[in-house]
Design a protein around this motif. Structure first.
Motif, PDB file in Angstrom:
ATOM      1  N   THR A  39      42.577  30.121  14.290  1.00  0.00           N
ATOM      2  CA  THR A  39      44.056  30.317  14.919  1.00  0.00           C
ATOM      3  C   THR A  39      44.597  31.948  14.537  1.00  0.00           C
ATOM      4  OG1 THR A  39      44.744  28.130  14.657  1.00  0.00           O
ATOM      5  CG2 THR A  39      46.340  29.673  14.779  1.00  0.00           C
ATOM      6  N   LEU A  40      44.484  32.350  13.333  1.00  0.00           N
ATOM      7  CA  LEU A  40      44.695  33.707  12.914  1.00  0.00           C
ATOM      8  C   LEU A  40      44.027  34.738  13.716  1.00  0.00           C
ATOM      9  CD1 LEU A  40      44.914  33.161   8.897  1.00  0.00           C
ATOM     10  CD2 LEU A  40      46.832  33.568  10.422  1.00  0.00           C
ATOM     11  N   LYS A  41      42.540  34.457  13.829  1.00  0.00           N
ATOM     12  CA  LYS A  41      41.926  35.261  14.663  1.00  0.00           C
ATOM     13  C   LYS A  41      42.323  35.702  16.099  1.00  0.00           C
ATOM     14  CE  LYS A  41      37.135  36.479  15.143  1.00  0.00           C
ATOM     15  NZ  LYS A  41      35.625  36.248  14.996  1.00  0.00           N
ATOM     16  N   HIS A  42      42.672  34.562  16.791  1.00  0.00           N
ATOM     17  CA  HIS A  42      42.763  34.453  18.126  1.00  0.00           C
ATOM     18  C   HIS A  42      44.217  34.340  18.617  1.00  0.00           C
ATOM     19  CE1 HIS A  42      38.539  34.195  18.788  1.00  0.00           C
ATOM     20  NE2 HIS A  42      38.399  33.504  17.965  1.00  0.00           N
ATOM     21  N   LYS A  43      45.333  33.893  17.758  1.00  0.00           N
ATOM     22  CA  LYS A  43      46.487  33.805  18.192  1.00  0.00           C
ATOM     23  C   LYS A  43      47.360  34.897  17.293  1.00  0.00           C
ATOM     24  CE  LYS A  43      46.222  28.998  19.494  1.00  0.00           C
ATOM     25  NZ  LYS A  43      46.829  27.620  19.093  1.00  0.00           N
ATOM     26  N   HIS A  44      47.486  35.967  18.031  1.00  0.00           N
ATOM     27  CA  HIS A  44      48.236  36.992  17.277  1.00  0.00           C
ATOM     28  C   HIS A  44      49.695  36.886  16.913  1.00  0.00           C
ATOM     29  CE1 HIS A  44      44.407  39.428  17.587  1.00  0.00           C
ATOM     30  NE2 HIS A  44      44.520  39.190  19.204  1.00  0.00           N
ATOM     31  N   ASP A  45      50.426  36.260  17.536  1.00  0.00           N
ATOM     32  CA  ASP A  45      51.504  35.738  17.538  1.00  0.00           C
ATOM     33  C   ASP A  45      51.834  35.027  16.220  1.00  0.00           C
ATOM     34  OD1 ASP A  45      52.764  37.195  19.753  1.00  0.00           O
ATOM     35  OD2 ASP A  45      52.685  35.321  21.045  1.00  0.00           O
ATOM     36  N   VAL A  46      51.111  34.013  16.124  1.00  0.00           N
ATOM     37  CA  VAL A  46      50.953  32.974  15.085  1.00  0.00           C
ATOM     38  C   VAL A  46      50.654  33.965  13.746  1.00  0.00           C
ATOM     39  CG1 VAL A  46      49.994  31.152  13.811  1.00  0.00           C
ATOM     40  CG2 VAL A  46      50.511  31.133  16.274  1.00  0.00           C
ATOM     41  N   LYS A  47      49.748  34.829  13.807  1.00  0.00           N
ATOM     42  CA  LYS A  47      49.534  35.680  12.483  1.00  0.00           C
ATOM     43  C   LYS A  47      50.706  36.598  12.455  1.00  0.00           C
ATOM     44  CE  LYS A  47      46.287  39.330  11.280  1.00  0.00           C
ATOM     45  NZ  LYS A  47      44.954  40.276  11.751  1.00  0.00           N
ATOM     46  N   LYS A  48      51.564  37.146  13.268  1.00  0.00           N
ATOM     47  CA  LYS A  48      52.505  38.077  13.019  1.00  0.00           C
ATOM     48  C   LYS A  48      53.633  37.174  12.292  1.00  0.00           C
ATOM     49  CE  LYS A  48      55.918  41.018  15.393  1.00  0.00           C
ATOM     50  NZ  LYS A  48      56.113  41.469  16.744  1.00  0.00           N
ATOM     51  N   ASP A  49      53.788  35.919  12.891  1.00  0.00           N
ATOM     52  CA  ASP A  49      55.031  35.196  12.282  1.00  0.00           C
ATOM     53  C   ASP A  49      54.617  34.552  10.854  1.00  0.00           C
ATOM     54  OD1 ASP A  49      56.317  35.273  14.688  1.00  0.00           O
ATOM     55  OD2 ASP A  49      55.773  33.525  15.245  1.00  0.00           O
ATOM     56  N   ILE A  50      53.283  34.516  10.480  1.00  0.00           N
ATOM     57  CA  ILE A  50      53.247  33.903   9.155  1.00  0.00           C
ATOM     58  C   ILE A  50      53.086  35.124   8.132  1.00  0.00           C
ATOM     59  CG2 ILE A  50      50.554  34.405   9.306  1.00  0.00           C
ATOM     60  CD1 ILE A  50      52.368  31.375   7.554  1.00  0.00           C
ATOM     61  N   LEU A  51      52.888  36.253   8.591  1.00  0.00           N
ATOM     62  CA  LEU A  51      53.038  37.458   7.769  1.00  0.00           C
ATOM     63  C   LEU A  51      54.234  37.898   7.413  1.00  0.00           C
ATOM     64  CD1 LEU A  51      49.956  39.657   9.126  1.00  0.00           C
ATOM     65  CD2 LEU A  51      50.138  38.595   6.697  1.00  0.00           C
ATOM     66  N   SER A  52      55.230  37.519   8.665  1.00  0.00           N
ATOM     67  CA  SER A  52      56.679  38.208   8.461  1.00  0.00           C
ATOM     68  C   SER A  52      57.495  36.981   7.825  1.00  0.00           C
ATOM     69  CB  SER A  52      57.090  38.278   9.677  1.00  0.00           C
ATOM     70  OG  SER A  52      57.336  37.269  10.497  1.00  0.00           O
ATOM     71  N   GLY A  53      56.905  35.839   7.571  1.00  0.00           N
ATOM     72  CA  GLY A  53      57.653  34.835   6.957  1.00  0.00           C
ATOM     73  C   GLY A  53      58.430  33.956   7.919  1.00  0.00           C
ATOM     74  N   LYS A  54      58.304  34.430   9.501  1.00  0.00           N
ATOM     75  CA  LYS A  54      59.097  33.755  10.192  1.00  0.00           C
ATOM     76  C   LYS A  54      58.543  32.048  10.375  1.00  0.00           C
ATOM     77  CE  LYS A  54      60.421  33.960  15.060  1.00  0.00           C
ATOM     78  NZ  LYS A  54      60.238  34.579  16.534  1.00  0.00           N
ATOM     79  N   LEU A  55      57.229  32.094  10.226  1.00  0.00           N
ATOM     80  CA  LEU A  55      56.388  30.662  10.125  1.00  0.00           C
ATOM     81  C   LEU A  55      56.198  30.537   8.660  1.00  0.00           C
ATOM     82  CD1 LEU A  55      55.207  28.370  11.566  1.00  0.00           C
ATOM     83  CD2 LEU A  55      53.098  29.944  11.858  1.00  0.00           C
ATOM     84  N   SER A  56      56.809  29.419   8.343  1.00  0.00           N
ATOM     85  CA  SER A  56      56.425  28.845   7.048  1.00  0.00           C
ATOM     86  C   SER A  56      54.993  28.462   6.514  1.00  0.00           C
ATOM     87  CB  SER A  56      57.327  27.873   6.386  1.00  0.00           C
ATOM     88  OG  SER A  56      57.059  26.727   6.963  1.00  0.00           O
ATOM     89  N   VAL A  57      54.502  28.669   5.383  1.00  0.00           N
ATOM     90  CA  VAL A  57      53.167  28.199   5.193  1.00  0.00           C
ATOM     91  C   VAL A  57      52.905  26.738   5.463  1.00  0.00           C
ATOM     92  CG1 VAL A  57      51.444  27.969   3.251  1.00  0.00           C
ATOM     93  CG2 VAL A  57      52.601  30.244   3.334  1.00  0.00           C
ATOM     94  N   GLU A  58      53.957  25.981   5.072  1.00  0.00           N
ATOM     95  CA  GLU A  58      53.905  24.617   5.188  1.00  0.00           C
ATOM     96  C   GLU A  58      53.800  24.105   6.827  1.00  0.00           C
ATOM     97  OE1 GLU A  58      55.220  25.600   1.558  1.00  0.00           O
ATOM     98  OE2 GLU A  58      56.144  26.137   3.333  1.00  0.00           O
ATOM     99  N   GLU A  59      54.540  24.735   7.555  1.00  0.00           N
ATOM    100  CA  GLU A  59      54.744  24.547   8.926  1.00  0.00           C
ATOM    101  C   GLU A  59      53.216  24.970   9.905  1.00  0.00           C
ATOM    102  OE1 GLU A  59      59.121  24.673  10.198  1.00  0.00           O
ATOM    103  OE2 GLU A  59      57.960  26.580  10.029  1.00  0.00           O
TER     104      GLU A  59
END
Length: 209
Positions: free
Chosen positions: A181-201
């Motif tokens: 997911t991190l490799k192919h979904k750049h939006d998800v990667k960006k959100d997890i790095l910025s904290g917009k997407l929580s680790v739990e989610e």
């Protein structure tokens, strides 16, 4: 015409008040006992509490779980969890600093009376530890972070927690899915790095446990 009484399924003909349904008894697990502390859980909560811009909801959740336990001095010293909880006593959220004060006071009061518990520490075998190290390495690579970064640790420990601390096929499948997911979904990667997407989610949405 004679009247007939018909019995409906589940109907009782007993007189008086019906008996209340019996409550199902659940057996407590050893981990629910206050004196039993799982070091892996302590380290998971430590990573969550240390995370920058962590939500108050997650902080409160971890503090409440920590408040149910009293780690032995060796764990407190080696993990520095007591120091981290102490810092949260000055958190801007009044509920967080109140919860942190309660946990810190509980632990401090206990050990002020010179009480301690013998430590029983269960570790993963060499194969298990190598599997976890490898998993963190791949996560770090896709996130563009060092292997020892707190975010990498948080994600991997959350996977262990989601898989009930079993390093089996479910753990491996979940880790592979997260890396993919991190490799192919750049939006998800960006959100997890910025904290917009929580680790739990993030873990919950990709777990294969």
């Amino acid at each position: 015409m004679d009247k007939f009484v018909t019995r409906k399924p589940g109907h009782s003909f007993s007189r008086g008040k019906p008996k209340p349904p019996e409550k199902k008894k659940t057996q407590a697990t050893i981990e629910q006992l206050g004196g039993v502390v799982v070091v892996e859980d302590i380290m998971r909560h430590k990573a969550r509490l240390q995370s920058e811009n962590q939500s108050s909801t997650i902080l409160l959740e971890s503090l409440q779980e920590l408040g149910k336990k009293i780690p032995c001095k060796k764990v407190l010293i080696s993990s520095k969890i007591g120091h981290i909880v102490n810092k949260l006593r000055k958190h801007e959220d009044p509920e967080v600093n109140k919860a942190a004060k309660q946990v810190y006071t509980k632990w401090r009061t206990y050990y002020k009376d010179l009480k301690d518990r013998p430590q029983i520490e269960v570790k993963y075998d060499r194969t298990g530890e190598e599997m976890r190290t490898s998993g963190r390495k791949f996560l770090a690579k896709e996130l563009g972070l060092e292997e020892g970064a707190n975010l990498v640790e948080m994600i991997e420990r959350e996977v262990v927690h989601a898989c009930n601390r079993r390093l089996d096929k479910s753990y491996r499948r979940t880790m592979r899915t997260l890396v993919f997911t991190l490799k192919h979904k750049h939006d998800v990667k960006k959100d997890i790095l910025s904290g917009k997407l929580s680790v739990e989610e993030f873990v919950k949405g990709n777990k294969k446990c």
